[in-house]
Enzyme design. Structure first.
Site, PDB file in Angstrom:
ATOM      1  N   GLY A 235      35.085  35.809  43.225  1.00 45.63           N
ATOM      2  CA  GLY A 235      35.378  37.217  43.458  1.00 45.63           C
ATOM      3  C   GLY A 235      35.527  37.984  42.163  1.00 45.63           C
ATOM      4  N   THR A 242      43.671  33.401  41.033  1.00 43.71           N
ATOM      5  CA  THR A 242      44.679  32.531  40.423  1.00 43.71           C
ATOM      6  C   THR A 242      45.988  32.598  41.190  1.00 43.71           C
ATOM      7  OG1 THR A 242      43.632  32.954  38.276  1.00 43.71           O
ATOM      8  CG2 THR A 242      45.818  31.962  38.255  1.00 43.71           C
ATOM      9  N   GLU A 459      32.402  71.935  37.786  1.00 39.51           N
ATOM     10  CA  GLU A 459      33.253  71.209  38.734  1.00 39.51           C
ATOM     11  C   GLU A 459      33.330  71.938  40.079  1.00 39.51           C
ATOM     12  OE1 GLU A 459      34.082  68.290  38.079  1.00 39.51           O
ATOM     13  OE2 GLU A 459      33.571  68.335  35.956  1.00 39.51           O
TER      14      GLU A 459
END
Length: 659
Positions: A235, A242, A459
């Site tokens: 992954g 872990t 924007e």
């Protein structure tokens, strides 16, 4: 004894014996013996005139010349009683029979001639003797370079052997081939359990089954089944591979060996293979047991891809030994190997086959529900205000891994502390998202009013086009505050889709081109500010045509090779390449023109939005609704996200079924 005295006593440093103390004590004893046994300490250095005076007075019994350099003067018994010599003979260091004076004469031949002349003139009888003398201290100084070389060599040998690291190593050079795995058993219990792992339900289910294999092997072997040899956790970084392995160590009642793939890599030939053998030997002795190898791609890369390294590659030898230990003769012990990597594509095919890593457990990025669970784990130690909405934060963080969410929670706490707040508010979490995704706010960046106006319309163009398109992601906020490398940004709330249709991808491309289209509509000029937009749409268009087969001209064909073997090979002809380039350009220009048409029809509203953005610098979804009204599409009603306060105040629901 009082408690305070006990506590103070327990805090005192414990006495620890070191072998280096023995060497130091021996050295001090040698120096002390040399210092106190030498009669030279009582000798007083005198001048030439003083020497000749003592010689003429017939006070000298014997002269001993040491190393043809220094004369030691031994006085007669009568001279020792004289007052002028009493000061020298009454010192602590003087011993009877030792020299009283020393005379550094220089040239030996001149010194002997001078003595002969004085003896002849005064009829003296003085013995002159020559001796060669070397002190222990001088001998040590002579051998000091060799001693330093030996000490340095011993120091580096201890460091290279790991200074005691490795099972049964003892810190000696002979233990360099021993395994460096950390052992977790009943004496060193790991506190992490599956309760600490939020989300990852599918991965937890498979891993729990492996733990169950080791706890109750008869349940499976009674039907003729075999316990799997290994499981590979695959992954992206930060998704909890872990952490999942730590939970296995905490849940399993069997010995758990943990180490990294780089622990097998060493500068000496054959060490990696030796450590693999030792690791599996230890695991077999404590069978049933689990071995966890983190970042296994350090030793598990595909063999033979790089011929420049030669046939005796140390990493390949280590991998060959690992393959043999996992599935070879005499591997019938109950040892399961867990491994983790985010680069499964580079692993050797022999390592991935059934019988070695029987299962590949994909640990994907968390979805919205899993992100909510992860948030609930990481906010437990935080002091939160009542307005924090966990569900909204989970929606606001698509693509975030578990590590990203942990970092975001910590960043929110730092932001709240920086502003002097007593608790972490919802806005602090939103600011943390801006900080992580967009970068640090550049307050000292100089932007001219003209540039600021262009940025505002750019924007506003993104916001307007995305608001008018059905499949574009709904807008959350727009800002022209510079962060990191960007001068402005528009934040969306993308839907998490399992599959994406052509219309959805085209709408997203059109919204991305809305910024440059707004510059064209308002100023009839375009700028370099759309670089990231162009990069995004170009990659998207190329993927639609060459990967997903979503272009009618090129057809239902893909040039994507999941094995990664086409890195240096073009999988299509020159003619097809020209057709692909033409279709990419055509697709992007079509969406660009579509964005221009949308903005031309809503030019007044675009201007109002840009002016509001210049005034406030940050505007939100509510501001867009006031200007444009509600989006002209039948959307599902928004879910109201409960705050922390509402969750705590909610009455308990009785789920007991009626009789």
């Amino acid at each position: 004894m009082s408690d305070s005295n006990k506590e103070n006593k327990s805090n005192l440093p414990k006495f620890k014996f070191s072998s280096y103390w023995i060497y130091g004590a021996i050295f001090i004893v040698i120096i002390a013996v040399q210092f106190f046994s030498s009669g030279d300490l009582a000798s007083k250095s005198i001048s030439k005139n003083k020497f000749e005076e003592i010689l003429r007075d017939n006070d000298i019994k014997e002269i001993v010349v040491i190393n043809k350099d220094v004369a030691q003067l031994f006085l007669t018994a009568e001279a020792l009683k004289k007052t002028k010599h009493a000061k020298q003979t009454s010192t602590t260091f003087y011993r009877p029979g030792s020299p009283v004076y020393e005379y550094n004469f220089g040239d030996l031949r001149t010194f002997e001639e001078n003595i002969a002349t004085i003896k002849k003139e005064n009829n003296l009888i003085v013995d002159v003797d020559n001796k060669e003398s070397t002190s222990i201290f001088d001998a040590i100084l002579g051998f000091l370079p060799f001693i330093i070389l030996i000490a340095v060599w011993l120091f580096f040998m201890r460091r290279m052997s790991g200074a005691g690291g490795g099972a049964g190593g003892g810190g000696q050079i002979f233990s360099i081939g021993k395994s460096k795995a950390k052992l977790f058993d009943k004496d060193t219990k790991v506190k992490t359990t599956f309760e600490n792992v939020a989300g990852l339900e599918g991965a937890k289910e498979e891993v729990q089954e492996i733990v169950d294999f080791l706890k109750n092997p008869d349940k499976y072997t009674s039907l003729g089944g075999k316990i799997p040899k290994g499981a590979l956790l695959v992954g992206p970084p930060g998704t909890g591979k872990t952490l999942l392995a730590k939970a296995v160590a905490g849940e399993a009642d069997v010995p758990f060996f943990s180490l990294s793939g780089s622990d097998f890599v060493e500068m000496f030939v054959g060490v990696g293979a030796s450590r693999v053998r030792d690791l599996f030997k230890q695991a077999a002795q404590k069978s049933p047991s689990i071995i966890f190898i983190d970042e296994i791609d350090a030793i598990g890369r595909a063999r033979g891809k790089n011929n420049m390294t030669g046939g005796n590659d140390e990493r390949e030898n280590t991998l060959n030994q690992l393959l043999t230990e996992m599935d070879g003769f005499g591997t019938d012990v109950n040892v399961i190997v867990l491994a983790a990597t985010n680069r499964a594509d580079v692993l050797d095919s022999a390592l991935m086959r059934a019988g070695r890593f029987d299962r590949q457990i994909y640990v994907d990025l968390p979805n919205i529900n899993e992100r909510k669970e992860i948030f609930e784990v990481h906010i437990k130690p935080l002091k939160l205000a009542d307005d924090v909405k966990i569900g909204f934060l989970a929606q606001q963080t698509p693509g975030f891994s578990g590590a990203d969410i942990a970092n975001m929670c910590n960043e929110a706490a730092l932001i709240a502390a920086r502003t002097g707040k007593k608790a972490i508010h919802h806005q602090d979490f939103l600011d943390a998202v801006d900080r992580i995704v967009g970068g640090l706010e550049k307050k000292n960046k100089v932007i001219t009013p003209k540039e600021k106006k262009v940025i505002a319309f750019h924007e506003a163009g993104h916001a307007t086009v995305s608001w008018m398109l059905e499949h574009a992601a709904p807008l959350v906020k727009v800002t022209i505050v510079p962060r990191g490398q960007s001068l402005g940004a528009a934040w969306y709330l993308p839907a998490e889709r399992m599959i994406v249709q052509t219309e959805q991808m085209l709408d997203e491309m059109c919204a991305t081109m809305g910024g440059r289209a707004a510059e064209k509509v308002m100023f009839n000029k375009i700028s370099t500010g759309a670089l990231s937009d162009l990069e995004k749409v170009t990659k998207q268009a190329r993927a639609m045509i060459t990967v997903y087969g979503l272009n009618e001209e090129v057809g239902n064909i893909t040039y994507y090779d999941s094995s990664g073997n086409d890195a240096f090979v073009k999988p299509y002809s020159e003619e097809t390449g020209r057709k692909i380039d033409k279709e990419i350009s055509k697709m992007i220009e079509t969406q660009y023109q579509r964005a221009i048409d949308l903005l031309e029809n809503n030019k007044e509203k675009l201007t109002l939005l840009a002016d509001l953005l210049l005034e406030k610098e940050v505007i939100f979804k509510d501001d867009l609704q006031e200007i444009f009204g509600k989006r002209p599409f039948g959307e599902a009603e928004e879910v109201e996200h409960e705050t922390i306060k509402e969750v705590l105040e909610k009455p308990a629901v009785d789920n007991t079924p009626e009789a």
